[in-house]
Design a protein around this motif. Structure first.
Motif, short mmCIF file in Angstrom:
data_model
loop_
_atom_site.label_atom_id
_atom_site.label_comp_id
_atom_site.label_asym_id
_atom_site.label_seq_id
_atom_site.Cartn_x
_atom_site.Cartn_y
_atom_site.Cartn_z
N TYR A 119 0.79 -1.23 0.00
CA TYR A 119 0.00 0.00 0.00
C TYR A 119 0.82 1.28 0.00
O TYR A 119 0.26 2.36 -0.13
N ALA B 243 -4.85 0.14 6.25
CA ALA B 243 -4.13 0.54 5.04
C ALA B 243 -5.09 1.13 4.01
O ALA B 243 -4.79 2.15 3.39
N MET B 244 -6.24 0.50 3.84
CA MET B 244 -7.20 1.00 2.86
C MET B 244 -7.80 2.33 3.30
O MET B 244 -7.97 3.23 2.48
N PHE C 37 -5.20 4.99 2.88
CA PHE C 37 -4.95 5.23 1.46
C PHE C 37 -6.00 6.18 0.88
O PHE C 37 -5.71 6.96 0.00
N ARG D 212 0.76 -2.57 -6.55
CA ARG D 212 0.27 -1.28 -6.06
C ARG D 212 -0.63 -0.59 -7.08
O ARG D 212 -1.33 0.36 -6.74
N GLU E 285 -7.74 -1.49 -4.08
CA GLU E 285 -7.52 -1.86 -2.69
C GLU E 285 -7.96 -3.28 -2.37
O GLU E 285 -7.25 -4.03 -1.71
N ARG F 32 -5.60 -5.85 -3.86
CA ARG F 32 -4.33 -5.90 -3.13
C ARG F 32 -4.49 -6.69 -1.84
O ARG F 32 -3.63 -7.48 -1.47
#
Length: 159
Positions: A25, A68-69, A72, A109, A113, A116
């Motif tokens: 990420y 992380a999402m 982001f 990347r 999302e 990933r």
């Protein structure tokens, strides 16, 4: 009541999970370090709610990926769009594992999302059932999405 010793032992034991999420990420070392800290903080904040109905590592993945999402998506963070300036080599050399890993993470990347997150769990060699449990999707959906993703990655690497 939070058992700090147990928490620290588990995070230390499973820290590779957090590092892998950070690599998927974030592009730079500094951003990965920041995300690592944020994930660890969110794990600690959520630790009171960990009921051990699943493995600690499964719970850790869920919190880590969600963090992380969410991070982001924050507009205050600046992220470069890799797909706008990514230059992949014409051939991938099997002799250079480090370079191949960097190419793979660069391509990953570029995925959305959810893809990933799914791929991260797949790389950990979790079963489709475990992946489905963490992401809240069916086992058959995991298989179908992985098949589509593998084809997309092949196309991106062979650009």
């Amino acid at each position: 009541m939070k058992d700090k010793t147990y928490f620290l032992e588990q995070v230390f034991l499973h820290q590779a999970i957090i590092h892998k999420i950070c690599r998927m990420y974030r592009d730079t070392k500094e951003d990965r370090e920041d995300l690592f800290q944020e994930i660890t903080y969110q794990l600690w904040k959520s630790f009171d709610r960990f009921e051990a109905r699943s493995k600690f590592s499964t719970w850790m993945y869920r919190i880590g990926l969600n963090t992380a999402m969410a991070a982001f998506r924050k507009p205050s963070l600046e992220h470069s769009r890799l797909d706008e300036h990514l230059e992949l080599p014409d051939t991938v050399s099997p002799d250079n594992e480090q370079e191949n890993n960097e190419i793979l993470f660069s391509v990953i990347r570029q995925l959305n999302e959810a893809d990933r997150a799914l791929l991260s769990l797949y790389f950990e060699e979790l079963s489709y059932a475990e992946i489905g449990e963490i992401l809240g999707i069916s086992e058959s959906n995991v298989g179908a999405r992985l098949t589509r993703m593998k084809e997309k990655i092949r196309k991106l690497v062979n650009v």
